[in-house]
Design an enzyme around this catalytic site. Structure first.
Site, PDB file in Angstrom:
ATOM      1  N   GLN A  54      15.935  13.252   8.405  1.00 43.88           N
ATOM      2  CA  GLN A  54      15.219  12.037   8.764  1.00 43.88           C
ATOM      3  C   GLN A  54      14.882  12.042  10.253  1.00 43.88           C
ATOM      4  OE1 GLN A  54      13.350   9.262   9.191  1.00 43.88           O
ATOM      5  NE2 GLN A  54      14.397   8.194   7.543  1.00 43.88           N
ATOM      6  N   SER A  70      14.002 -10.334   2.822  1.00 42.96           N
ATOM      7  CA  SER A  70      12.826 -10.205   1.961  1.00 42.96           C
ATOM      8  C   SER A  70      13.200  -9.565   0.629  1.00 42.96           C
ATOM      9  CB  SER A  70      11.756  -9.369   2.668  1.00 42.96           C
ATOM     10  OG  SER A  70      10.673  -9.089   1.802  1.00 42.96           O
ATOM     11  N   GLN A  78       8.213  -1.627  -2.688  1.00 39.26           N
ATOM     12  CA  GLN A  78       7.768  -0.228  -2.619  1.00 39.26           C
ATOM     13  C   GLN A  78       8.953   0.697  -2.862  1.00 39.26           C
ATOM     14  OE1 GLN A  78       6.031   0.927   1.093  1.00 39.26           O
ATOM     15  NE2 GLN A  78       5.617   3.028   0.445  1.00 39.26           N
ATOM     16  N   GLY A  95      12.098   6.202   3.107  1.00 35.78           N
ATOM     17  CA  GLY A  95      12.491   4.851   2.688  1.00 35.78           C
ATOM     18  C   GLY A  95      13.888   4.459   3.113  1.00 35.78           C
ATOM     19  N   GLU A  96      14.373   5.023   4.222  1.00 35.08           N
ATOM     20  CA  GLU A  96      15.763   4.743   4.613  1.00 35.08           C
ATOM     21  C   GLU A  96      15.971   3.279   4.986  1.00 35.08           C
ATOM     22  OE1 GLU A  96      19.320   6.434   7.516  1.00 35.08           O
ATOM     23  OE2 GLU A  96      17.561   7.663   7.085  1.00 35.08           O
ATOM     24  N   ARG A  98      14.497   0.664   3.622  1.00 34.36           N
ATOM     25  CA  ARG A  98      14.644  -0.068   2.352  1.00 34.36           C
ATOM     26  C   ARG A  98      16.004   0.223   1.722  1.00 34.36           C
ATOM     27  NH1 ARG A  98       9.675   2.618   0.040  1.00 34.36           N
ATOM     28  NH2 ARG A  98       9.532   3.477   2.142  1.00 34.36           N
ATOM     29  N   GLU A 129       5.805  12.683   5.786  1.00 40.29           N
ATOM     30  CA  GLU A 129       5.686  11.316   5.299  1.00 40.29           C
ATOM     31  C   GLU A 129       6.064  10.308   6.375  1.00 40.29           C
ATOM     32  OE1 GLU A 129       7.234  10.315   1.478  1.00 40.29           O
ATOM     33  OE2 GLU A 129       6.795  12.272   0.633  1.00 40.29           O
ATOM     34  N   ASN A 130       7.077  10.610   7.156  1.00 42.15           N
ATOM     35  CA  ASN A 130       7.510   9.669   8.189  1.00 42.15           C
ATOM     36  C   ASN A 130       6.556   9.637   9.373  1.00 42.15           C
ATOM     37  OD1 ASN A 130      10.299   8.229   7.811  1.00 42.15           O
ATOM     38  ND2 ASN A 130      10.500  10.224   6.834  1.00 42.15           N
TER      39      ASN A 130
END
Length: 300
Positions: A54, A70, A78, A95-96, A98, A129-130
């Site tokens: 990451q 949220s 997502q 997605g870390e 989330r 992606e990041n």
């Protein structure tokens, strides 16, 4: 509503399939792999580990709590992306935030896209992606680019194609890694911008970078002001290399410089050649100081 229920039921069905030892999917060619890979599956949070590749290293606690609130109200909208690493064990690809927020609110499962990849592919997926995210700071992006070059062995040209950025843009990010670590931290923490960093990187000596960085923060210099300061720094360096030192031009300069500095209460600079020709520079920082110096010199 019926569609949502059907989708959730499908996710639960795939989760059960993944927990069946007789259906341990390890590659895209395995039986039932097509039912799982690329689909959204509800995975137990405790079966997922964070990704050591990451690129993000800073997670804002307040923003994480807001995301958790949220998720508590609306759920995870997502899905995260994971790769399968063993039987009923997964590793985050993206997605870390989330993932962390879901743990904060005590969720047991999280919707996940499942991919099958080796370590190198996982690293590339995570980094690429990041990099596309909008909330990475410039140093995180630069480090991600550097890792893709070093560990995936991509050239800047191939990296440009892979992430959809101009090569010049990638080069500008990578140059930030030549800054002193204190300045890199300042960029990450928002004390200065990437524009300030791009100007500062043109100063080779780290101690001089730090000196100007402290001035930028202390005086709240703009990027344009910083660029001018860097230009002045280089012009000053060139003068030092090509011109004799002020106190070596003539003997009278040595005592004269100290006397004028003491008299005017500002650091006077004198340049003189061995023949006695030269110039005196008297700095001032405001109209008030200029008038004070003028009065001392001409007595008005």
């Amino acid at each position: 509503m019926a569609k949502a229920t059907k989708k959730q039921a499908l996710g639960r069905g795939l989760s059960a399939l993944l927990k069946d030892p007789e259906n341990d999917i390890q590659s895209a060619s395995d039986k039932n792999a097509d039912k799982v890979v690329g689909n959204i599956v509800e995975l137990d949070l405790d079966t997922i580990e964070v990704n050591p590749f990451q690129p993000r290293s800073n997670f804002n606690d307040e923003a994480l709590r807001e995301l958790a609130t949220s998720i508590r109200e609306l759920g995870v909208i997502q899905p995260i992306t994971v790769r399968k690493i063993d039987f009923n064990k997964y590793q985050l690809v993206s997605g870390e935030r989330r993932f962390r927020a879901s743990k904060l609110v005590g969720l047991a499962t999280i919707p996940s896209y499942i991919r099958i990849a080796n370590d190198q592919e996982s690293l590339e997926m995570a980094l690429v992606e990041n990099i596309q995210r909008q909330d990475l700071d410039p140093i995180e992006i630069a480090l991600s680019y550097q890792r893709l070059i070093d560990e995936i062995e991509l050239t800047q040209e191939k990296l440009s194609d892979r992430v959809g950025k101009k090569r010049s843009t990638i080069t500008n990010y990578l140059r930030l890694l030549r800054l002193d670590p204190i300045i890199q931290t300042g960029i990450r923490d928002g004390f200065v911008t990437m524009g300030h960093g791009r100007a500062l990187v043109n100063i080779e000596k780290k101690e001089d970078q730090i000196s100007l960085y402290e001035r930028i923060v202390g005086d709240n210099l703009s990027v344009r002001d910083t660029e001018k300061a860097v230009k002045a720094y280089h012009e000053g360096s060139a003068t030092k290399k090509t011109s004799p030192k002020s106190d070596q031009g003539a003997a009278f300069v040595k005592s004269g410089t100290n006397a004028l500095t003491e008299r005017l209460s500002v650091k006077v600079a004198i340049q003189a050649n061995p023949k006695g020709k030269g110039k005196i520079t008297i700095p001032f920082h405001s109209e008030e100081e200029f008038n004070r110096i003028k009065k001392l010199i001409i007595g008005e």
